[in-house]
Scaffold this motif. Structure first.
Motif, PDB file in Angstrom:
ATOM      1  N   ALA A  65      -0.261   9.781  -9.628  1.00 51.17           N
ATOM      2  CA  ALA A  65      -0.022   8.347  -9.497  1.00 51.17           C
ATOM      3  C   ALA A  65      -0.022   7.917  -8.038  1.00 51.17           C
ATOM      4  CB  ALA A  65       1.313   7.981 -10.154  1.00 51.17           C
ATOM      5  N   ALA A  66       0.437   8.811  -7.158  1.00 50.86           N
ATOM      6  CA  ALA A  66       0.536   8.455  -5.741  1.00 50.86           C
ATOM      7  C   ALA A  66      -0.821   8.407  -5.054  1.00 50.86           C
ATOM      8  CB  ALA A  66       1.441   9.437  -5.005  1.00 50.86           C
ATOM      9  N   THR A  67      -1.793   9.136  -5.586  1.00 55.18           N
ATOM     10  CA  THR A  67      -3.113   9.202  -4.950  1.00 55.18           C
ATOM     11  C   THR A  67      -4.193   9.107  -6.022  1.00 55.18           C
ATOM     12  OG1 THR A  67      -2.970  11.623  -5.012  1.00 55.18           O
ATOM     13  CG2 THR A  67      -2.338  10.538  -2.948  1.00 55.18           C
ATOM     14  N   PRO A  68      -4.437   7.901  -6.546  1.00 53.81           N
ATOM     15  CA  PRO A  68      -5.344   7.766  -7.688  1.00 53.81           C
ATOM     16  C   PRO A  68      -6.807   7.546  -7.335  1.00 53.81           C
ATOM     17  CG  PRO A  68      -4.294   5.669  -7.271  1.00 53.81           C
ATOM     18  CD  PRO A  68      -3.765   6.626  -6.223  1.00 53.81           C
ATOM     19  N   THR A  69      -7.171   7.679  -6.056  1.00 61.13           N
ATOM     20  CA  THR A  69      -8.546   7.404  -5.641  1.00 61.13           C
ATOM     21  C   THR A  69      -9.262   8.697  -5.269  1.00 61.13           C
ATOM     22  OG1 THR A  69      -7.936   5.207  -4.819  1.00 61.13           O
ATOM     23  CG2 THR A  69     -10.001   6.140  -4.011  1.00 61.13           C
ATOM     24  N   LEU A  70     -10.390   8.935  -5.918  1.00 61.44           N
ATOM     25  CA  LEU A  70     -11.220  10.096  -5.607  1.00 61.44           C
ATOM     26  C   LEU A  70     -12.026   9.810  -4.349  1.00 61.44           C
ATOM     27  CD1 LEU A  70     -12.575  12.839  -6.383  1.00 61.44           C
ATOM     28  CD2 LEU A  70     -14.232  11.482  -7.693  1.00 61.44           C
ATOM     29  N   SER A  71     -12.033  10.757  -3.425  1.00 60.53           N
ATOM     30  CA  SER A  71     -12.869  10.620  -2.231  1.00 60.53           C
ATOM     31  C   SER A  71     -13.669  11.910  -2.033  1.00 60.53           C
ATOM     32  CB  SER A  71     -12.039  10.308  -0.983  1.00 60.53           C
ATOM     33  OG  SER A  71     -11.289  11.439  -0.574  1.00 60.53           O
ATOM     34  N   ALA A 120       0.862  -1.177   0.000  1.00 60.79           N
ATOM     35  CA  ALA A 120       0.000   0.000   0.000  1.00 60.79           C
ATOM     36  C   ALA A 120       0.900   1.228   0.000  1.00 60.79           C
ATOM     37  CB  ALA A 120      -0.919   0.006   1.213  1.00 60.79           C
ATOM     38  N   ALA A 121       0.310   2.370  -0.294  1.00 57.07           N
ATOM     39  CA  ALA A 121       1.089   3.604  -0.293  1.00 57.07           C
ATOM     40  C   ALA A 121       1.715   3.832   1.081  1.00 57.07           C
ATOM     41  CB  ALA A 121       0.208   4.789  -0.671  1.00 57.07           C
ATOM     42  N   LEU A 122       2.933   4.346   1.085  1.00 57.63           N
ATOM     43  CA  LEU A 122       3.604   4.665   2.334  1.00 57.63           C
ATOM     44  C   LEU A 122       2.969   5.904   2.955  1.00 57.63           C
ATOM     45  CD1 LEU A 122       7.302   4.135   1.165  1.00 57.63           C
ATOM     46  CD2 LEU A 122       5.760   2.466   2.256  1.00 57.63           C
ATOM     47  N   ALA A 123       3.216   6.089   4.229  1.00 61.44           N
ATOM     48  CA  ALA A 123       2.685   7.265   4.918  1.00 61.44           C
ATOM     49  C   ALA A 123       3.431   8.510   4.443  1.00 61.44           C
ATOM     50  CB  ALA A 123       2.833   7.109   6.422  1.00 61.44           C
ATOM     51  N   PRO A 124       2.758   9.641   4.321  1.00 58.61           N
ATOM     52  CA  PRO A 124       3.449  10.868   3.929  1.00 58.61           C
ATOM     53  C   PRO A 124       4.303  11.412   5.063  1.00 58.61           C
ATOM     54  CG  PRO A 124       1.149  11.328   4.430  1.00 58.61           C
ATOM     55  CD  PRO A 124       1.311   9.837   4.504  1.00 58.61           C
ATOM     56  N   ASN A 125       5.364  12.113   4.698  1.00 56.48           N
ATOM     57  CA  ASN A 125       6.239  12.790   5.662  1.00 56.48           C
ATOM     58  C   ASN A 125       6.726  11.842   6.753  1.00 56.48           C
ATOM     59  OD1 ASN A 125       5.807  15.377   4.379  1.00 56.48           O
ATOM     60  ND2 ASN A 125       3.791  15.398   5.352  1.00 56.48           N
TER      61      ASN A 125
END
Length: 304
Positions: free
Chosen positions: A213-219, A81-86
């Protein structure tokens, strides 16, 4: 340029000598949260020793789950899964990695990197600056048939309440205030966008964004209250459109005849992975031809 991992061709009791070659490089910052971690070897390595037990990644929450592969001379750790930011992560190559003669690394090798912030494609996705960054549309020509308003958390939209229509830039009391229980409940911050429809009209709200690419999901979050059954001319949809032609590319949410007449504030998501790297128009499309229709939307964002 990072140098590849190298080992001597010595076999038997001689341990390989290793030099670091990694992506991301040691102490890199601003690394994308969807990065894959790689280590490249200059000399042959036994591929059966490159596994999730010998190529590790740890972060603030401990070990990161992922898939390890080895192709050519490069070992790759792909997080599940995507890594945590910062956040800071450490990759480790253990001494269980060996050359074809069975000689292991002399010592574990580690390198660290720090991820960057998540991209923020939407401008004012939570409407804290009213409709800045957004485009509004109404099509009936009747300025009081409906309105695009901004409400504050906990605000009750009662009969007779005068509010501002941000499309027609007028103040009036919508005819459908007081029909059902209308109270603003925000998903983020203190404000949310709403549409109150009392006469035949089609309304749209949109913003053009580039899908990362890092956040491809719309919420997003929304609630609605419809006084009549859904059907042709009485629909709510969230669409992905071409920003030049306005053609519909994908409908990620739509009501049908079987949809409930109302929903409370509800978080929604939709994958836009098919549009990564493209600029698209995210559109809220409301068609209300019969009776009263109330819609609230808030917290548009792109997430991993």
């Amino acid at each position: 340029m990072a140098r590849p991992l190298t080992s001597s061709p010595c076999v038997g009791r001689h341990r390989p000598r290793i030099r670091a070659g990694r992506v991301p490089v040691n102490l890199a910052t601003g690394v994308p949260v969807n990065t894959a971690v790689t280590a490249t070897f200059a000399d042959p390595v036994d591929p059966t020793t490159i596994t999730a037990s010998t190529f590790l990644l740890t972060g603030p929450g401990g070990p990161v789950s992922g898939v390890v592969s080895y192709l050519g001379s490069t070992a790759t750790f792909t997080p599940g899964a995507a890594l945590a930011p910062n956040a800071t992560y450490t990759a480790t190559l253990t001494i269980a990695i060996k050359n074809p003669a069975g000689v292991p690394l002399a010592a574990p090798r580690s390198f660290a990197f720090t991820t960057g912030a998540l991209p923020v494609p939407f401008v004012n996705g939570s409407f804290e600056s009213d409709y800045a960054g957004w485009t509004l549309n109404e099509d009936s020509g009747n300025p009081t048939a409906g309105l695009w308003g901004i409400g504050t958390n906990g605000q009750a939209l009662t009969a007779g309440l005068v509010v501002h229509d941000f499309f027609d830039n007028i103040d009036f009391s919508p005819s459908c205030f007081g029909v059902g229980s209308l109270t603003i409940v925000t998903a983020a911050g203190t404000k949310a966008a709403y549409n109150s429809q009392g006469g035949p009209e089609n309304h749209r709200l949109w913003q053009n964004i580039t899908i990362p690419a890092a956040t491809p999901t719309l919420s997003w979050s929304m609630l609605y209250l419809n006084s009549n059954p859904f059907g042709p001319g009485q629909t709510l949809s969230i669409e992905v459109r071409n920003p030049v032609t306005d053609a519909i590319l994908s409908t990620v949410f739509t009501t049908t005849g079987a949809s409930p007449p109302s929903i409370p504030l509800t978080p929604m998501t939709a994958s836009l992975a098919a549009f990564v790297g493209q600029t698209v128009r995210i559109t809220v499309n409301l068609q209300a031809q019969v009776g009263c229709f109330f819609l609230e939307v808030d917290k548009f964002a792109m997430i991993p």
